[in-house]
Design a protein around this motif. Structure first.
Motif, short mmCIF file in Angstrom:
data_model
loop_
_atom_site.label_atom_id
_atom_site.label_comp_id
_atom_site.label_asym_id
_atom_site.label_seq_id
_atom_site.Cartn_x
_atom_site.Cartn_y
_atom_site.Cartn_z
N SER A 240 165.31 -29.56 0.17
CA SER A 240 165.08 -30.70 -0.72
C SER A 240 165.90 -31.91 -0.28
O SER A 240 165.42 -33.06 -0.32
CB SER A 240 165.43 -30.32 -2.16
OG SER A 240 164.58 -29.31 -2.65
N PHE A 244 164.48 -35.48 1.02
CA PHE A 244 164.92 -36.74 0.44
C PHE A 244 165.29 -37.73 1.54
O PHE A 244 164.94 -38.91 1.47
CB PHE A 244 166.11 -36.49 -0.48
CG PHE A 244 166.69 -37.75 -1.07
CD1 PHE A 244 166.09 -38.37 -2.16
CD2 PHE A 244 167.84 -38.32 -0.53
CE1 PHE A 244 166.62 -39.54 -2.70
CE2 PHE A 244 168.38 -39.48 -1.06
CZ PHE A 244 167.76 -40.10 -2.15
N THR A 249 158.38 -35.47 -0.25
CA THR A 249 158.52 -34.39 -1.22
C THR A 249 157.89 -33.14 -0.64
O THR A 249 157.20 -33.19 0.38
CB THR A 249 157.84 -34.73 -2.56
OG1 THR A 249 156.42 -34.83 -2.34
CG2 THR A 249 158.36 -36.05 -3.11
#
Length: 337
Positions: A240, A244, A249
């Protein structure tokens, strides 16, 4: 002379190699008290490859490298840098230079990088820095391990897990765009004891009060439960963070490519990222845990099978001893025409 900053990275070709000898779950049940059902239900593994006396880390790495260079469509003499991610070199002083010589990368500098099962991801990020700063144009990155040398074949909790293999990619400078979109690397030495291949020696008196410690490396030890908890908690988090940094995503990803340690870990990570099982690249059933080789080996098979195509976005994550873990987001391939 350094080129201007801002050069991009392209992953131009891949290759892989595995030993000829297969060791199935049924055969392992003749070595230790276990069964095919027990191993498959807990790991997803059916068989693994074991290097014969004629095979070595170098020989497997050379085979994988030759295929990667051919796929990248560049002369072997154009390779500027060879990085070997491994924890099991043929020579404790390093095997990268020997591999570079045998591949024919006559103008390349070479070195080993050790980050266990995270090694290939750490190596990709390392290679990218040399390319982005204009130091090198073409980097051969190899992930390879021969863990069968260091397995306790009487310990059924570990001997069923590991296999041998090698995978390689060629990373190239790209003046038009950067296909390495984001990354995140982590380590935690407080958890080192949960997965080790440690040196153990005995004191040898030399002269007066001067002593040396002589010995060898002991077989792999692992707290499987703790490693599982660590991976399921940390891997989705590090992916994740890398997403970022890439301004993406999970829904933007075409493929999830995890270190092939345990099918249950891969399934759990995919679920936490809300990715369907069809997007998870897995060949663990055939090869088991090949440490630094597992990601490039699975990647190469998926590319050669036509599953991964040029332009596909891949989230790759390695995790293991150290403890180390990391993720890299990249776009596969480059149009060589």
């Amino acid at each position: 002379m350094l080129k201007q900053f801002g050069v991009g990275v392209a992953i131009a070709g891949s290759g892989s190699a595995t030993p000829t000898a297969k060791l199935t779950n049924e055969q392992l049940s003749q070595v230790v008290e276990t069964s095919d059902e027990w191993i498959q239900s807990r790991t997803g593994m059916r068989e693994r490859r074991v290097a014969t006396v004629e095979e070595s880390l170098c020989s497997l790495s050379v085979q994988a490298s030759q295929k990667a260079i051919e796929a990248a469509q560049i002369p072997k003499e154009a390779i500027d840098l060879v990085i070997l991610a491994t924890s099991t070199p043929d020579d404790l002083f390093g095997s990268a230079a020997k591999i570079a010589h045998q591949v024919g990368a006559t103008h390349a500098v070479a070195f080993d990088l050790t980050a266990a099962c995270s090694g290939f991801v750490f190596g990709m990020v390392t290679a990218a820095q040399y390319i982005r700063t204009g130091v090198y144009q073409n980097v051969l990155l190899i992930g390879a391990d021969v863990l069968s040398r260091w397995v306790d074949w009487s310990d059924r909790s570990t001997c069923v897990l590991f296999g041998d293999g090698a995978g390689a990619v060629v990373l190239r400078a790209d003046e038009t765009r950067d296909r390495l979109l984001g990354f995140e690397l982590c380590s935690d030495g407080t958890q080192n004891h949960t997965l080790t291949l440690a040196f153990q020696g005995e004191t040898k008196p030399l002269v007066d009060e001067v002593n040396a410690k002589l010995g060898n490396y002991q077989p792999i030890t692992m707290n499987g439960r703790e490693v599982y908890r660590f991976a399921v908690a940390k891997v989705p988090e590090v992916i994740s963070k890398a997403l970022f940094r890439a301004n993406l995503t999970a829904s933007d990803i075409d493929w999830l490519l995890l270190h092939q340690a345990n099918q249950r870990i891969m399934d759990a990570v995919a679920q936490r990222l809300k990715l369907p099982s069809e997007k998870v690249i897995s060949n663990i059933a055939k090869y088991g845990n090949t440490s630094a080789a597992s990601i490039p080996l699975a990647l190469d098979e998926a590319v050669r099978d036509g599953k991964v195509k040029v332009g596909d976005r891949i989230a790759a994550s390695g995790f293991g001893a150290g403890l180390t873990w990391g993720a890299v987001i990249f776009e596969w391939g480059i149009n060589n025409g």
